[in-house]
Design a protein around this motif. Sequence first.
Motif, PDB file in Angstrom:
ATOM      1  N   ILE A  63       0.661  -1.169  -0.343  1.00 32.28           N
ATOM      2  CA  ILE A  63       0.190  -0.094   0.368  1.00 32.28           C
ATOM      3  C   ILE A  63       0.351   1.644  -0.159  1.00 32.28           C
ATOM      4  O   ILE A  63       0.739   1.851  -0.774  1.00 32.28           O
ATOM      5  CB  ILE A  63      -0.943  -0.203   1.268  1.00 32.28           C
ATOM      6  N   ASN A  64       1.944   1.036   0.838  1.00 31.93           N
ATOM      7  CA  ASN A  64       2.806   2.304   0.812  1.00 31.93           C
ATOM      8  C   ASN A  64       3.678   2.913  -0.158  1.00 31.93           C
ATOM      9  O   ASN A  64       3.789   3.526  -0.415  1.00 31.93           O
ATOM     10  CB  ASN A  64       4.160   2.549   1.760  1.00 31.93           C
ATOM     11  N   THR A  65       3.793   1.704  -0.879  1.00 27.95           N
ATOM     12  CA  THR A  65       4.850   1.803  -2.149  1.00 27.95           C
ATOM     13  C   THR A  65       3.822   2.726  -3.259  1.00 27.95           C
ATOM     14  O   THR A  65       4.072   3.539  -3.626  1.00 27.95           O
ATOM     15  CB  THR A  65       4.984   0.566  -2.601  1.00 27.95           C
ATOM     16  N   PHE A  66       2.985   2.029  -3.512  1.00 25.37           N
ATOM     17  CA  PHE A  66       2.275   2.065  -4.852  1.00 25.37           C
ATOM     18  C   PHE A  66       1.112   3.788  -4.231  1.00 25.37           C
ATOM     19  O   PHE A  66       0.618   3.639  -5.216  1.00 25.37           O
ATOM     20  CB  PHE A  66       1.393   1.443  -5.562  1.00 25.37           C
ATOM     21  N   PHE A 105      -5.205  12.783  -9.750  1.00 29.99           N
ATOM     22  CA  PHE A 105      -6.305  11.832 -10.063  1.00 29.99           C
ATOM     23  C   PHE A 105      -5.846  10.571 -10.947  1.00 29.99           C
ATOM     24  O   PHE A 105      -6.432   9.558 -10.737  1.00 29.99           O
ATOM     25  CB  PHE A 105      -7.289  12.845 -10.443  1.00 29.99           C
ATOM     26  N   GLY A 106      -5.701  10.967 -12.386  1.00 28.57           N
ATOM     27  CA  GLY A 106      -4.805  10.448 -13.097  1.00 28.57           C
ATOM     28  C   GLY A 106      -4.497   9.215 -13.274  1.00 28.57           C
ATOM     29  O   GLY A 106      -4.466   8.284 -13.231  1.00 28.57           O
ATOM     30  N   LEU A 107      -3.009   9.571 -12.296  1.00 30.74           N
ATOM     31  CA  LEU A 107      -2.415   8.774 -11.922  1.00 30.74           C
ATOM     32  C   LEU A 107      -3.143   7.870 -10.730  1.00 30.74           C
ATOM     33  O   LEU A 107      -2.434   6.105 -11.323  1.00 30.74           O
ATOM     34  CB  LEU A 107      -1.168   9.425 -11.238  1.00 30.74           C
ATOM     35  N   SER A 108      -3.490   7.861  -9.985  1.00 22.52           N
ATOM     36  CA  SER A 108      -4.530   7.029  -8.887  1.00 22.52           C
ATOM     37  C   SER A 108      -5.305   6.108  -9.395  1.00 22.52           C
ATOM     38  O   SER A 108      -5.369   4.618  -8.910  1.00 22.52           O
ATOM     39  CB  SER A 108      -5.412   8.493  -7.973  1.00 22.52           C
ATOM     40  N   LEU A 114      -4.642  -0.454 -13.340  1.00 21.04           N
ATOM     41  CA  LEU A 114      -3.661  -1.747 -14.064  1.00 21.04           C
ATOM     42  C   LEU A 114      -3.146  -3.269 -12.496  1.00 21.04           C
ATOM     43  O   LEU A 114      -3.097  -4.016 -12.468  1.00 21.04           O
ATOM     44  CB  LEU A 114      -2.241  -0.877 -14.131  1.00 21.04           C
ATOM     45  N   SER A 115      -3.746  -2.610 -11.231  1.00 13.02           N
ATOM     46  CA  SER A 115      -3.643  -3.316  -9.882  1.00 13.02           C
ATOM     47  C   SER A 115      -5.173  -4.396 -10.263  1.00 13.02           C
ATOM     48  O   SER A 115      -4.407  -5.793  -9.846  1.00 13.02           O
ATOM     49  CB  SER A 115      -3.482  -2.667  -8.925  1.00 13.02           C
ATOM     50  N   TYR A 116      -5.873  -4.442 -10.805  1.00 12.02           N
ATOM     51  CA  TYR A 116      -6.539  -5.331 -11.354  1.00 12.02           C
ATOM     52  C   TYR A 116      -6.986  -6.126 -12.053  1.00 12.02           C
ATOM     53  O   TYR A 116      -6.548  -7.234 -11.902  1.00 12.02           O
ATOM     54  CB  TYR A 116      -8.565  -4.420 -11.578  1.00 12.02           C
ATOM     55  N   PHE A 117      -6.005  -5.469 -13.422  1.00 12.63           N
ATOM     56  CA  PHE A 117      -5.807  -6.657 -13.995  1.00 12.63           C
ATOM     57  C   PHE A 117      -4.639  -7.527 -13.309  1.00 12.63           C
ATOM     58  O   PHE A 117      -3.854  -8.281 -14.449  1.00 12.63           O
ATOM     59  CB  PHE A 117      -5.404  -5.802 -15.201  1.00 12.63           C
ATOM     60  N   PHE A 118      -3.499  -6.727 -13.171  1.00  8.83           N
ATOM     61  CA  PHE A 118      -2.366  -7.552 -12.813  1.00  8.83           C
ATOM     62  C   PHE A 118      -2.356  -7.727 -11.274  1.00  8.83           C
ATOM     63  O   PHE A 118      -1.642  -8.116 -10.713  1.00  8.83           O
ATOM     64  CB  PHE A 118      -0.759  -6.900 -12.866  1.00  8.83           C
ATOM     65  N   ASN A 119      -3.955  -8.458 -10.907  1.00 10.63           N
ATOM     66  CA  ASN A 119      -3.270  -8.949  -9.935  1.00 10.63           C
ATOM     67  C   ASN A 119      -2.818 -10.456  -9.255  1.00 10.63           C
ATOM     68  O   ASN A 119      -2.293 -10.149  -8.382  1.00 10.63           O
ATOM     69  CB  ASN A 119      -5.443  -9.035  -9.373  1.00 10.63           C
ATOM     70  N   ASP A 120      -2.705 -11.085 -10.083  1.00 14.10           N
ATOM     71  CA  ASP A 120      -2.343 -12.689  -9.751  1.00 14.10           C
ATOM     72  C   ASP A 120      -0.704 -12.430 -10.382  1.00 14.10           C
ATOM     73  O   ASP A 120      -0.415 -13.049  -8.892  1.00 14.10           O
ATOM     74  CB  ASP A 120      -2.167 -13.289 -11.292  1.00 14.10           C
ATOM     75  N   ALA A 121      -0.478 -11.812 -10.811  1.00 13.80           N
ATOM     76  CA  ALA A 121       1.062 -11.175 -10.585  1.00 13.80           C
ATOM     77  C   ALA A 121       1.642 -10.448  -9.589  1.00 13.80           C
ATOM     78  O   ALA A 121       2.593 -10.926  -9.361  1.00 13.80           O
ATOM     79  CB  ALA A 121       1.586 -10.428 -11.971  1.00 13.80           C
ATOM     80  N   ILE A 122       1.258  -9.422  -9.103  1.00 18.80           N
ATOM     81  CA  ILE A 122       1.355  -8.962  -7.376  1.00 18.80           C
ATOM     82  C   ILE A 122       1.475  -9.864  -6.288  1.00 18.80           C
ATOM     83  O   ILE A 122       2.145  -9.945  -6.180  1.00 18.80           O
ATOM     84  CB  ILE A 122       0.571  -7.723  -7.663  1.00 18.80           C
ATOM     85  N   CYS A 123       0.620 -10.989  -6.427  1.00 18.23           N
ATOM     86  CA  CYS A 123      -0.069 -11.862  -5.439  1.00 18.23           C
ATOM     87  C   CYS A 123       1.426 -12.869  -5.669  1.00 18.23           C
ATOM     88  O   CYS A 123       1.822 -13.215  -4.884  1.00 18.23           O
ATOM     89  CB  CYS A 123      -1.084 -12.254  -5.747  1.00 18.23           C
ATOM     90  N   ILE A 138      -8.478  -5.078  -2.433  1.00 17.38           N
ATOM     91  CA  ILE A 138      -8.614  -4.783  -1.559  1.00 17.38           C
ATOM     92  C   ILE A 138      -7.968  -3.186  -1.123  1.00 17.38           C
ATOM     93  O   ILE A 138      -8.162  -2.092  -0.994  1.00 17.38           O
ATOM     94  CB  ILE A 138      -9.666  -5.349  -0.160  1.00 17.38           C
ATOM     95  N   CYS A 139      -6.363  -4.018  -0.875  1.00 13.36           N
ATOM     96  CA  CYS A 139      -5.096  -2.754  -0.642  1.00 13.36           C
ATOM     97  C   CYS A 139      -5.071  -1.910  -1.795  1.00 13.36           C
ATOM     98  O   CYS A 139      -4.969  -0.778  -1.670  1.00 13.36           O
ATOM     99  CB  CYS A 139      -4.062  -3.724  -0.499  1.00 13.36           C
ATOM    100  N   SER A 140      -5.637  -2.300  -2.981  1.00 15.31           N
ATOM    101  CA  SER A 140      -5.941  -1.366  -4.216  1.00 15.31           C
ATOM    102  C   SER A 140      -6.924  -0.354  -4.252  1.00 15.31           C
ATOM    103  O   SER A 140      -6.153   1.569  -4.371  1.00 15.31           O
ATOM    104  CB  SER A 140      -6.119  -2.008  -5.465  1.00 15.31           C
ATOM    105  N   ALA A 141      -8.254  -0.159  -3.207  1.00 12.22           N
ATOM    106  CA  ALA A 141      -8.841   1.070  -2.997  1.00 12.22           C
ATOM    107  C   ALA A 141      -8.048   1.768  -1.736  1.00 12.22           C
ATOM    108  O   ALA A 141      -8.150   2.765  -1.895  1.00 12.22           O
ATOM    109  CB  ALA A 141     -10.301   0.404  -2.900  1.00 12.22           C
ATOM    110  N   ALA A 142      -7.285   1.185  -1.119  1.00  9.66           N
ATOM    111  CA  ALA A 142      -7.009   2.115   0.069  1.00  9.66           C
ATOM    112  C   ALA A 142      -5.414   2.843  -0.633  1.00  9.66           C
ATOM    113  O   ALA A 142      -5.829   4.040  -0.744  1.00  9.66           O
ATOM    114  CB  ALA A 142      -5.842   0.762   1.381  1.00  9.66           C
ATOM    115  N   ILE A 143      -5.137   2.059  -2.038  1.00  8.88           N
ATOM    116  CA  ILE A 143      -3.908   2.969  -2.030  1.00  8.88           C
ATOM    117  C   ILE A 143      -4.715   4.239  -2.804  1.00  8.88           C
ATOM    118  O   ILE A 143      -4.111   5.796  -2.907  1.00  8.88           O
ATOM    119  CB  ILE A 143      -3.253   2.488  -3.687  1.00  8.88           C
TER     120      ILE A 143
END
Length: 491
Positions: A63-66, A105-108, A114-123, A138-143
């Motif tokens: 979360i902190n990184t992204f 706003f654009g970057l967020s 991207l975090s949704y589409f690459f969820n498997d790779a992130i995990c 869920i962390c993506s929403a927090a980010i």
Amino acid sequence: MNIKSVYNKIVGSGNQEKIIKGVFWSFLGTLISKGFAFLALFLVARLLTVQDYGKLGLLQSYINTFTLFSLASFGVTATKYLAVYNNEDKKKASEIFSLTRIFVFGLSTLILILSYFFNDAICEYIVGDPKLKIEVLICSAAIYFSSLNGLQVGALAGLQNFKSISIVNIVNGVLSLPLIIASAYYYGIKGVVVSLAIVNFSIWICSAFLLKKELIKNQLYFTFKNLKQHFDTLYHFSLPSFLSSIMLAPVVLICNSFLIKYNTTGYYELGIYNAAFNFSQVGTILIGVMGQVFYPMAMQNFGKNNKKFNFFNINNSYIIGIIIFLPIISLPDLFASFYGVKYENQSMYYSVMYVGLSSIVIAQRQGIARNFAAGNFMWFSVFSNLVWAVSTIFSCYLLISKGSVGRSLAFFIGYITNTLLFIPFYINKKLIEKELLLSKEHLLLVLCIIASNLVFVFIDNIFLRIIISVISLIICLMIFKVWFKNYIKNG
């Protein structure tokens, strides 16, 4: 003498008034926010297994990184340029803030998609556990909400409205404590990350409301006009500031990944390290308070021959760091015992000690970091942080077999290496006066810190170490007092 005259005498005027009022509101909000967050994570560490606490720490570093990627230092940009131009040029202040808002706003939004589409790779490659797919989503929403809130709080800091920032932090703390503890008790890791998302959403709403009121009060506005002319500002300040600040979170994530991939008990060791690292969060309560107050003032006072301000801008965080962490590096076993029996071991003790030492070094560098921004040396800051990142990652890779101790020692080595290498640059570019770095008083402080570290290594009796720790702390404060008097007298 009436109450009002007493108040005016204490608070004073000018910089003194700004500092005292700013510190009061920042301290109140940060104490509740960081204090409650620390208490929540402390209790969560007792509720979860050490391994699960390690997984939670990895998700937090994700979360902190992204969040840093999404925010891209535009919060710092908003702080600096609103502080500089709010009174001088309302139009320019409005345009620069509007530009930063659009970019965040654009970057967020992009990172959320991207975090949704690459969820498997992130995990698999970042978190290291394919079973945590839902938690990562869920962390993506927090980010997303954390990034938007970061910009808004940065803008409030630039407008020096520390009362509003305090309110945001109080909301954060009041929501975090019960939500995180209850969710950890009933739902484990998944419950905690859901709580983090809810809290970040709530404080985003709160800061948006308060910022809107402040913008109206200062006659600032959102606009799409004349934004291109400020791209140069983004290149010379926002981009290097982003590249500089972005070093920290990815390095944390990389070193955490090393630990879980190259150590047979990786999640356990990461749990130990995260528990040790929580003590550094105590320091951020007061250091963060002073940083919020001094940052906009450093933008306005850099290069001026204000001896008192220069001394406290450089040393306020250092003083706080020593007060908090000197006892911790002398008594790591005492502090580790707060977490319970499962954390009472040599790995935890030495991890706490090295985290404490790193925190003192970080505290000492805060004033210099503010001057990097104030003097527009952000590209040099990028190079400085790159040296730190490389030395830390390399050290962590070599020491990873030592688990949490190696992980914490690597960060200490990285900070010390970076500081020693860049001392000539700091002095040459007048980011810090020679008398505030290379002096007999500073040498005595360093010797006191080293002695406090050796106390734990060579003395077993905890009561004797407590006495020595108190004496060392008193000596350090006396050194600071003498240092200040000599610096002012010689100026």
